[in-house]
Scaffold this motif. Structure first.
Motif, short mmCIF file in Angstrom:
data_model
loop_
_atom_site.label_atom_id
_atom_site.label_comp_id
_atom_site.label_asym_id
_atom_site.label_seq_id
_atom_site.Cartn_x
_atom_site.Cartn_y
_atom_site.Cartn_z
N PRO A 153 0.80 -1.23 0.00
CA PRO A 153 0.00 0.00 0.00
C PRO A 153 0.84 1.28 0.00
CG PRO A 153 0.10 -0.89 2.22
CD PRO A 153 0.87 -1.85 1.34
N GLY A 154 1.85 1.32 -0.87
CA GLY A 154 2.66 2.53 -1.02
C GLY A 154 2.12 3.41 -2.12
N ASP A 168 -2.30 2.02 7.71
CA ASP A 168 -3.19 3.06 8.23
C ASP A 168 -3.17 4.30 7.32
OD1 ASP A 168 -3.87 1.42 10.31
OD2 ASP A 168 -2.54 2.38 11.77
N GLY A 169 -1.97 4.66 6.84
CA GLY A 169 -1.87 5.81 5.94
C GLY A 169 -2.60 5.57 4.63
N PHE A 170 -2.53 4.35 4.14
CA PHE A 170 -3.24 4.00 2.91
C PHE A 170 -4.75 4.10 3.12
CE2 PHE A 170 -5.37 0.78 0.30
CZ PHE A 170 -4.91 1.11 -0.97
N VAL A 171 -5.24 3.59 4.24
CA VAL A 171 -6.68 3.64 4.52
C VAL A 171 -7.15 5.08 4.65
CG1 VAL A 171 -8.47 3.05 6.21
CG2 VAL A 171 -6.77 1.34 5.55
N ARG A 172 -6.39 5.91 5.34
CA ARG A 172 -6.76 7.33 5.48
C ARG A 172 -6.82 8.00 4.11
NH1 ARG A 172 -3.22 7.08 9.93
NH2 ARG A 172 -1.55 8.01 8.65
N TYR A 173 -5.85 7.71 3.28
CA TYR A 173 -5.80 8.27 1.93
C TYR A 173 -7.06 7.88 1.15
CZ TYR A 173 -4.09 8.93 -2.89
OH TYR A 173 -3.95 9.32 -4.20
N CYS A 174 -7.42 6.61 1.20
CA CYS A 174 -8.60 6.13 0.47
C CYS A 174 -9.88 6.73 1.02
CB CYS A 174 -8.66 4.61 0.52
SG CYS A 174 -7.35 3.78 -0.40
N GLN A 175 -9.98 6.83 2.35
CA GLN A 175 -11.19 7.38 2.96
C GLN A 175 -11.41 8.82 2.55
OE1 GLN A 175 -10.25 6.49 7.07
NE2 GLN A 175 -11.61 4.71 7.10
N GLU A 176 -10.32 9.56 2.37
CA GLU A 176 -10.43 10.96 1.96
C GLU A 176 -10.81 11.10 0.49
OE1 GLU A 176 -6.67 12.68 2.88
OE2 GLU A 176 -6.93 12.49 5.06
N LYS A 177 -10.32 10.19 -0.35
CA LYS A 177 -10.46 10.36 -1.80
C LYS A 177 -11.57 9.52 -2.42
CE LYS A 177 -6.91 10.81 -4.49
NZ LYS A 177 -6.97 12.21 -4.94
N PHE A 178 -11.93 8.39 -1.82
CA PHE A 178 -12.83 7.46 -2.48
C PHE A 178 -14.00 7.09 -1.56
CE2 PHE A 178 -8.35 6.16 -3.58
CZ PHE A 178 -8.26 6.98 -4.70
N ILE A 238 -6.11 -5.13 2.15
CA ILE A 238 -4.77 -4.55 2.17
C ILE A 238 -3.80 -5.48 2.86
CG2 ILE A 238 -3.38 -2.52 2.78
CD1 ILE A 238 -6.78 -1.78 3.45
N LYS A 239 -2.66 -5.72 2.20
CA LYS A 239 -1.55 -6.44 2.83
C LYS A 239 -0.32 -5.55 2.72
CE LYS A 239 1.32 -9.78 4.17
NZ LYS A 239 2.57 -8.97 4.15
N GLY A 240 0.22 -5.16 3.87
CA GLY A 240 1.40 -4.31 3.88
C GLY A 240 2.42 -4.79 4.88
N SER A 300 1.73 1.34 10.12
CA SER A 300 1.65 2.76 9.80
C SER A 300 1.39 2.96 8.30
CB SER A 300 2.94 3.48 10.20
OG SER A 300 4.06 2.95 9.51
N GLY A 301 2.02 2.12 7.47
CA GLY A 301 1.79 2.20 6.03
C GLY A 301 0.37 1.84 5.66
#
Length: 380
Positions: free
Chosen positions: A162-163, A194-204, A185-187, A191-192
């Protein structure tokens, strides 16, 4: 150019954003057009066959030369030249330096620039920041796969890694297949993830469910679309591995980097179809070298396609290029429950095409800084 005067347009990262570099829908459309041209042979890359991913400058493991840099994780310099025809008819070179220690300095692993050049004279017409450009085209090519190869109305997408590549891949999937509502998600780090999930929640906002997976097997099971975006391991055998039995009937699995799969499953044409962005880029990889030393293409799964052909398990015509599907020379999904494995290696043709779209938009908007190379050459 005006006579012998040469000017070029410099585009910073912020200029590229203003010029629409992050327009994923537009980028997928541009990749669709590019792969149609590539299927017709209207392109060139480096190397004798015109299909090399790029030219790598690396460093030795040890050296007696004072001050010689030594090899390290992802430490390399790369030059990736390309020509694209059709309505583009221009050349370009993406260049970058890469080093994992950049992360400790708050920098991306790779720092990239793209030069667009006039086809006849070789004069530069634009020099642009290419980190976002490269990330977007890297996501758009899997998105094109999701558009053309996915089963109908997919619901579940899995991201392994999830980079940056994972973020642009999920964006392209949502654009190409808006029925997706669940992401697995497999990371490597919490922290990586969680950052990916936050990114997706904001954009999608259409994504309703997030499932964190402990293993590649968990991430693959019950997923309609699966994308691997993990970095190649230092030891070949330690790269992620997928067994065909983990895959849901009709799944589309793709890799932009490290992935190994069950060869017997991939070679079983009653269950599985192999699709490449450009099979010619993988053909001949590692020839004459101790296996597996060739790392000049970024996706291992494309290399495995070539291995299946050289071992006699498949014929070259059993590998389908996505451009041939676009042009109607070959079919895409043959039946609903067919598993499709899609190799995405990344090519400078993609950078040239999307870079040119951004350059044209920048000129339209008056974005960027005009730089003078010379009013006339000192030596001619």
């Amino acid at each position: 150019m005006d006579g012998t005067r040469i000017d070029l347009l410099y585009l910073s990262e912020q200029d590229m954003i203003k010029a629409g570099v992050r327009d994923m829908a537009g980028c997928i459309d541009a990749m669709h057009e590019l792969f149609s041209l590539m299927s017709k042979g209207d392109y060139r890359m480096g190397g004798p066959s015109g299909n090399d991913h790029g030219i790598k400058l690396g460093f030795p493991q040890t050296s007696d030369v004072p001050g010689m840099p030594l090899d390290g994780p992802d430490r390399r310099f790369f030059a990736m030249p390309a020509y694209v025809g059709g309505n583009y008819r221009l050349c370009g070179i993406k260049c970058y330096g890469s080093n994992q220690v950049n992360r400790k300095k708050g920098l991306p692993r790779s720092i990239l620039m793209l030069t667009l050049m006039d086809l006849e004279t070789g004069a530069p017409i634009a020099y642009m920041s290419a980190n976002l450009l490269s990330a977007m085209r890297t996501g758009a090519v899997p998105g094109l796969g999701a558009r053309l190869l996915s089963k109908k109305a997919p619901k579940v997408a899995s991201i392994i890694g999830p980079g940056v590549m994972g973020k642009t891949a999920i964006e392209s999937f949502v654009v190409a297949q808006p029925t997706i509502n669940t992401v697995k998600i497999k990371g490597r780090s919490r922290s990586g993830i969680d950052g990916f999930v936050r990114y997706c929640q904001e954009k999608f906002p259409t994504i309703q469910n997030y499932i964190v997976c402990e293993t590649e097997e968990d991430a693959c099971r019950d997923a309609d679309i699966i994308c691997f975006g993990t970095t190649n391991a230092l030891v070949f055998e330690e790269n992620p591995y997928v067994n065909g039995s983990w895959l849901k009937p009709g799944a589309l699995i793709m890799s932009t980097s490290a992935l190994l799969m069950d060869d017997d499953f991939m070679a079983d044409k009653t269950k599985c179809k192999l699709v490449a962005d450009n099979y010619k880029m993988y053909a001949g990889w590692g020839a004459g070298q101790p296996y597996p030393t060739q790392k000049s293409v970024s996706t291992l799964i494309g290399m495995r396609f070539y291995d299946l052909v050289t071992s006699g398990k498949l014929r070259p015509e059993d590998i389908t290029d996505i451009g041939d599907i676009i042009n109607g020379y070959k079919t895409g999904r043959d039946f609903e429950n067919q598993v499709i494995v899609y190799a995405v290696g990344g090519m400078p043709t993609e950078d040239v095409v999307w870079g040119y779209h951004c350059y044209q938009k920048a000129r339209e908007l008056g974005v960027g800084v005009k730089l003078n190379l010379w009013n006339g050459p000192e030596l001619a």
